[in-house]
Design an enzyme around this catalytic site. Structure first.
Site, PDB file in Angstrom:
ATOM      1  N   ALA A  60      81.702  15.974 -20.146  1.00 31.28           N
ATOM      2  CA  ALA A  60      82.463  16.784 -21.116  1.00 31.28           C
ATOM      3  C   ALA A  60      81.714  18.081 -21.418  1.00 31.28           C
ATOM      4  CB  ALA A  60      82.697  15.994 -22.400  1.00 31.28           C
ATOM      5  N   ASP A  72      78.113   8.914 -19.308  1.00 37.83           N
ATOM      6  CA  ASP A  72      78.550   9.796 -18.206  1.00 37.83           C
ATOM      7  C   ASP A  72      79.630  10.738 -18.723  1.00 37.83           C
ATOM      8  OD1 ASP A  72      76.979   8.224 -16.647  1.00 37.83           O
ATOM      9  OD2 ASP A  72      78.521   7.705 -15.179  1.00 37.83           O
ATOM     10  N   GLU A  73      80.576  10.131 -19.458  1.00 38.20           N
ATOM     11  CA  GLU A  73      81.725  10.908 -19.966  1.00 38.20           C
ATOM     12  C   GLU A  73      81.240  12.078 -20.826  1.00 38.20           C
ATOM     13  OE1 GLU A  73      84.494   8.448 -22.177  1.00 38.20           O
ATOM     14  OE2 GLU A  73      85.168  10.151 -23.357  1.00 38.20           O
ATOM     15  N   ARG A  74      80.240  11.814 -21.664  1.00 40.45           N
ATOM     16  CA  ARG A  74      79.792  12.864 -22.600  1.00 40.45           C
ATOM     17  C   ARG A  74      79.081  13.990 -21.860  1.00 40.45           C
ATOM     18  NH1 ARG A  74      78.626   8.167 -27.014  1.00 40.45           N
ATOM     19  NH2 ARG A  74      80.829   8.031 -27.543  1.00 40.45           N
TER      20      ARG A  74
END
Ligand SMILES: Cc1cc2nc3c(=O)[nH]c(=O)nc-3n(C[C@H](O)[C@H](O)[C@H](O)COP(=O)(O)OP(=O)(O)OC[C@H]3O[C@@H](n4cnc5c(N)ncnc54)[C@H](O)[C@@H]3O)c2cc1C
Length: 400
Positions: A265, A260-262
């Site tokens: 980002a 999710d974070e990537r």
């Protein structure tokens, strides 16, 4: 003269007839965009100068807009929407005149809380998820240590058991929001399983517990208003009910949380890169050298055209990955490809554009130079470029 950063307004909302976004996405983006123009961008220069932004008060306001819990359950303060809405919010947060605040906000929405939302007990969700989604508590994610960044499995922070409690010792480094956060989603070793993928847990820890000390504010190349902390744990006692999901599954949960974070980002990068390109186009049309606008040089024009094309390609890759995720597919390789490509493109676009501004590009109060500094981080944090390449090549081998 370079335009003062504070005078540059966020661009208009993204176009309709979009492959991922419908009208409700655009309406949400518009609300967030208006909030940014009114409440965030007028203050960014001062916050960057002060090397801090008021996370507690700003997060309360952002929480009211619902941006932290876009895809989290309604009963725990979320909006219960799908991940495409998280992506449109991240993209819109990119309209902020620095990357530090979108990063701080993404920590709360997509780094410290996805595992808690997916695997946490009702007790943990009420205690930690709900107030974070409402913006009433500030969170941070504690994975990296001085001795272990890319090699997450080799972290040394450890808990030993005392009855039903964990006694935590160790330290974390590079923790975004660390000085202002109320709690940390902490990755640590909680058992002696010989596999360092099975000996870890993610644990919710209040940062006012006895034995926790905050270290120095780390001075950085960019992301100046972001707070980056060292955090030390000396016999910190936490009840085992604070473990997210199953004990020993923390490494696996964290690897999933990274996806999710990537993607978020990448979404956060799109708007600043598009603004750096359009500001540079404007500037190179106005600025005359040897009697002609800078952009009249084919080498400049073609470079801008190529970078604009590559940005469109990254966008398409992001949206494809999000559509795959919405379809329930594993997007680990696609998310890694998008993160790799977007972070590398950020270096290329900000460096080339800064060059086209000449001396004005080298000045501090120029949005292009700010993003040159801020966006450099994306090839390092959240999994560096080389880690993305190792994930992609591992999946290529598995496919054979
Ligand atoms: C401003 C900032 C904010 C951050 N926020 C957080 C946060 O909130 N929470 C958190 O837990 N962490 C955070 N981090 C930490 C970040 O995720 C790590 O810095 C990152 O994972 C890289 O780890 P490292 O710095 O230890 O570099 P190392 O792991 O020491 O890597 C150094 C270099 O080695 C090379 N390398 C690494 N792996 C490979 C490989 N497999 N093959 C070939 N070369 C390789 C790369 O060039 C890499 O840059 C933050 C970092 C910064 C700078």
């Amino acid at each position: 003269m370079a335009k003062a950063v504070s005078k540059i307004k966020a661009a208009a909302p993204v176009a309709s007839h979009h492959i991922l976004y419908g009208q409700s996405h655009l309406n949400f983006a518009d609300t967030v965009s208006q909030f940014i123009d009114k409440n965030v961008n007028p203050n960014v220069d001062e916050w960057e100068r002060n090397k801090s932004f008021p996370a507690r008060s700003l997060f309360k306001k952002l929480g009211k807009l619902g941006i932290f819990g876009v895809n989290k359950p309604i009963e725990y303060g979320g909006l219960g929407l799908d991940f495409s809405y998280s992506v449109v919010v991240a993209e819109t947060m990119g309209k902020i005149n620095c990357a530090a605040i979108p990063m701080a906000s993404a920590v709360q929405s997509d780094m410290a809380t996805p595992a808690l939302s997916d695997y946490g007990s009702d007790y943990l969700k009420r205690e930690f998820l709900l107030p974070s989604m409402l913006g009433e508590r500030v969170s941070c994610l504690g994975v990296s240590e001085a001795c272990a960044g890319s090699d997450v499995a080799s972290i040394r922070t450890t808990a030993h058991w005392h009855g039903d409690d964990l006694i935590i010792n160790g330290s974390k480094q590079w923790i975004t929001n660390g000085h202002q956060a109320d709690w940390i989603c902490l990755l640590l070793n909680t058992n002696t399983n010989p596999s360092n993928h099975r000996n870890k847990s993610l644990v919710c820890v209040n940062l006012n517990e006895p034995g926790i000390k905050l270290g120095r504010q780390i001075e950085k190349l960019g992301m100046h208003s972001s707070d980056t902390a060292e955090i030390f744990f000396d016999d910190v006692r936490v009840p085992s009910r604070n473990i997210i999901g199953e004990e020993g599954r923390g490494f696996v949960y964290q690897m999933a949380q990274f996806q999710d974070e990537r993607l978020v980002a990448v979404a956060v990068l799109l708007e600043p890169l598009s603004r750096v390109l359009s500001l540079t186009m404007e500037y190179t049309k106005d600025r005359k050298i040897f009697g002609e606008p800078v952009i009249s040089n084919q080498s400049v024009r073609y470079k801008l055209a190529e970078m604009t094309t590559e940005l469109e390609a990254v966008k398409a890759l992001l949206y494809r990955a999000v559509l795959e995720k919405l379809g329930g597919n594993d997007v680990t390789p696609l998310a890694s490809m998008a993160k790799l490509k977007a972070a590398r493109l950020a270096r290329i676009i900000t460096d080339n554009c800064l060059q086209f501004w000449g001396g004005n590009g080298y000045t501090w109060d120029n949005l292009v130079s700010r993003f040159y500094r801020d966006l450099r981080l994306f090839s390092i944090a959240g999994g560096c470029d080389e880690v993305m390449l190792s994930i992609i090549s591992k999946h290529m081998n598995e496919k054979k």
